[in-house]
Design an enzyme around this catalytic site. Structure first.
Site, PDB file in Angstrom:
ATOM      1  N   ARG A  46      -0.231  -1.357  -9.186  1.00 29.99           N
ATOM      2  CA  ARG A  46       0.740  -1.510  -8.097  1.00 29.99           C
ATOM      3  C   ARG A  46       0.570  -0.391  -7.059  1.00 29.99           C
ATOM      4  O   ARG A  46       0.708  -0.614  -5.863  1.00 29.99           O
ATOM      5  CB  ARG A  46       2.175  -1.452  -8.611  1.00 29.99           C
ATOM      6  CG  ARG A  46       2.497  -2.343  -9.771  1.00 29.99           C
ATOM      7  CD  ARG A  46       2.833  -3.770  -9.395  1.00 29.99           C
ATOM      8  NE  ARG A  46       3.340  -4.454 -10.570  1.00 29.99           N
ATOM      9  CZ  ARG A  46       2.567  -5.011 -11.515  1.00 29.99           C
ATOM     10  NH1 ARG A  46       1.245  -4.959 -11.399  1.00 29.99           N
ATOM     11  NH2 ARG A  46       3.096  -5.609 -12.561  1.00 29.99           N
ATOM     12  N   HIS A  50       0.255  -0.928  -3.125  1.00 33.60           N
ATOM     13  CA  HIS A  50       1.245  -0.366  -2.202  1.00 33.60           C
ATOM     14  C   HIS A  50       0.607   0.641  -1.248  1.00 33.60           C
ATOM     15  O   HIS A  50       1.078   0.800  -0.121  1.00 33.60           O
ATOM     16  CB  HIS A  50       2.370   0.301  -2.996  1.00 33.60           C
ATOM     17  CG  HIS A  50       3.324  -0.676  -3.600  1.00 33.60           C
ATOM     18  ND1 HIS A  50       4.678  -0.430  -3.725  1.00 33.60           N
ATOM     19  CD2 HIS A  50       3.134  -1.928  -4.116  1.00 33.60           C
ATOM     20  CE1 HIS A  50       5.271  -1.477  -4.291  1.00 33.60           C
ATOM     21  NE2 HIS A  50       4.345  -2.388  -4.535  1.00 33.60           N
ATOM     22  N   ASP A  51      -0.440   1.317  -1.674  1.00 30.87           N
ATOM     23  CA  ASP A  51      -1.135   2.254  -0.792  1.00 30.87           C
ATOM     24  C   ASP A  51      -1.879   1.496   0.297  1.00 30.87           C
ATOM     25  O   ASP A  51      -1.751   1.809   1.485  1.00 30.87           O
ATOM     26  CB  ASP A  51      -2.099   3.121  -1.597  1.00 30.87           C
ATOM     27  CG  ASP A  51      -2.797   4.160  -0.741  1.00 30.87           C
ATOM     28  OD1 ASP A  51      -2.117   4.800   0.094  1.00 30.87           O
ATOM     29  OD2 ASP A  51      -4.021   4.351  -0.889  1.00 30.87           O
ATOM     30  N   VAL A  54       0.033  -0.076   3.322  1.00 32.88           N
ATOM     31  CA  VAL A  54       0.699   0.824   4.270  1.00 32.88           C
ATOM     32  C   VAL A  54      -0.343   1.789   4.836  1.00 32.88           C
ATOM     33  O   VAL A  54      -0.790   2.702   4.154  1.00 32.88           O
ATOM     34  CB  VAL A  54       1.843   1.603   3.599  1.00 32.88           C
ATOM     35  CG1 VAL A  54       2.528   2.508   4.605  1.00 32.88           C
ATOM     36  CG2 VAL A  54       2.857   0.651   2.977  1.00 32.88           C
ATOM     37  N   GLY A  56      -3.423   1.407   5.259  1.00 31.77           N
ATOM     38  CA  GLY A  56      -4.745   1.306   4.650  1.00 31.77           C
ATOM     39  C   GLY A  56      -4.878   2.101   3.359  1.00 31.77           C
ATOM     40  O   GLY A  56      -3.995   2.855   2.965  1.00 31.77           O
ATOM     41  N   ASN A  75       8.707   1.932  -3.363  1.00 34.01           N
ATOM     42  CA  ASN A  75       7.830   2.789  -4.167  1.00 34.01           C
ATOM     43  C   ASN A  75       8.554   3.656  -5.189  1.00 34.01           C
ATOM     44  O   ASN A  75       7.918   4.392  -5.939  1.00 34.01           O
ATOM     45  CB  ASN A  75       7.001   3.696  -3.246  1.00 34.01           C
ATOM     46  CG  ASN A  75       6.028   2.912  -2.391  1.00 34.01           C
ATOM     47  OD1 ASN A  75       5.586   1.827  -2.776  1.00 34.01           O
ATOM     48  ND2 ASN A  75       5.691   3.442  -1.231  1.00 34.01           N
ATOM     49  N   HIS A 172       0.499  -9.431 -11.456  1.00 33.02           N
ATOM     50  CA  HIS A 172       1.775  -9.400 -12.176  1.00 33.02           C
ATOM     51  C   HIS A 172       1.645  -9.913 -13.602  1.00 33.02           C
ATOM     52  O   HIS A 172       2.626  -9.968 -14.332  1.00 33.02           O
ATOM     53  CB  HIS A 172       2.826 -10.221 -11.418  1.00 33.02           C
ATOM     54  CG  HIS A 172       3.338  -9.540 -10.195  1.00 33.02           C
ATOM     55  ND1 HIS A 172       4.186 -10.150  -9.287  1.00 33.02           N
ATOM     56  CD2 HIS A 172       3.138  -8.283  -9.721  1.00 33.02           C
ATOM     57  CE1 HIS A 172       4.465  -9.296  -8.302  1.00 33.02           C
ATOM     58  NE2 HIS A 172       3.848  -8.168  -8.544  1.00 33.02           N
TER      59      HIS A 172
END
Length: 304
Positions: A46, A50-51, A54, A56, A75, A172
């Site tokens: 994850r 998530h990185d 946002v 790149g 986060n 997931h």
């Protein structure tokens, strides 16, 4: 001269000459952590997602501060940061100032999938670490209750298509979600005083028992029933059977735009494994910083 330039270009095998043990060191750190705590694997996966979504894939999610990405709402429940720090510490001893934190996160995500039973893939390397991290930018992340059209747009904005969306959400298959994220589906969906019709009636009592009305919203429930620590395509079978836990996941089956892609992975675990690696590479190319666009951090939690 051309050969020397090629050696430093973003690519698979980027550290072959400058830090030959880079991938092995990261793999060892992830392996030790996952062995001690299996929940670390989905956490790192994850984290990479998530990185990249946002600003790149630039490890901006690792920066500490009062208003950095790490403090953004989406986060707050991420885990595994200490594993990235441990790998970075070892790499700085072996190859000081060579391996970026962004590349460590990309490698660790791949290793987390492999350690839970997924197929490996080659990870292009040579990313540099970003200098900017803002909590406000986490609004760009897909939300747990977004309609399919909004999800498709957010992925398209990153150069990812509908196939990538359905494939990457398949991550997931490992990990959990807090009751507070989805319990609204169980009792009063859209103020109807009824459950979300996308939930299989036979699955509803199980979810309600795990997440009773007014209960502990921080309690965690497997996103892929029966496969919380095992990477595979059972996630899609659960979606077909009305056993998707998060609303945005369940919509992948109820919406015909994405359902046809879900159907491709039903009963074909090897196809999902292959396509997941392909889409991870594609996502890992989003917003990559090279050369003077970024830096190689000495520690992953702060810029130089």
């Amino acid at each position: 001269m051309e050969q020397l330039w090629w050696r430093w270009r973003y690519r698979v095998g980027f550290y072959k000459y400058t830090c030959p043990r880079a991938e092995t060191i990261v793999q060892s750190a992830v392996q030790s952590a996952v062995k001690a705590n299996p929940t670390i694997a989905p956490g790192i996966l994850r984290m990479f997602f998530h990185d990249c979504f946002v600003n790149g894939c630039d490890a901006s999610i690792l920066l500490k501060g009062t208003s950095t990405e790490k403090t953004g709402g989406p986060n707050l429940q991420l885990r595994g940061f200490e594993v990235i720090d441990a790998a970075k510490s070892q790499l700085e001893k072996a190859c000081p100032g060579v391996v970026s934190c962004a590349d460590i996160v990309a490698l660790a995500a791949r290793d987390s999938v492999v350690l839970t039973g997924g197929r490996s893939w080659q990870v292009p390397l040579g990313r540099r670490d970003g200098l900017v991290s803002r909590a406000s930018d986490t609004a760009n992340l897909p939300a747990f209750n977004e309609p399919i059209s909004a999800q498709i747009k957010k992925f398209a904005d990153k150069g990812l298509d509908i196939h990538d969306l359905v494939t990457l959400v398949g991550g997931h298959t490992i990990g959990t979600a807090q009751c507070g994220v989805f319990s609204y589906r169980l009792y009063n969906f859209n103020n109807t005083n009824r459950p979300d019709p996308d939930i299989n009636p036979s699955f509803l009592p199980q979810l309600r028992a795990l997440c009773p009305s007014g209960g502990d919203g921080s309690k965690r429930v497997a996103l892929d029933t029966g496969s919380v620590n095992s990477f595979g395509n059972s996630f899609y079978t659960n979606l077909k059977n009305g056993r998707g836990v998060i609303e945005s996941d369940a919509k992948l089956w109820s919406d015909p735009t994405t359902q046809k892609f879900v159907k491709r992975f039903l009963g074909y675990g090897s196809l999902f494994d292959f396509e997941f690696g392909r889409s991870m590479v594609k996502m890992g190319n989003v917003g990559v910083k090279t050369g003077k666009q970024g830096e190689i951090r000495k520690i992953c939690t702060a810029t130089n």
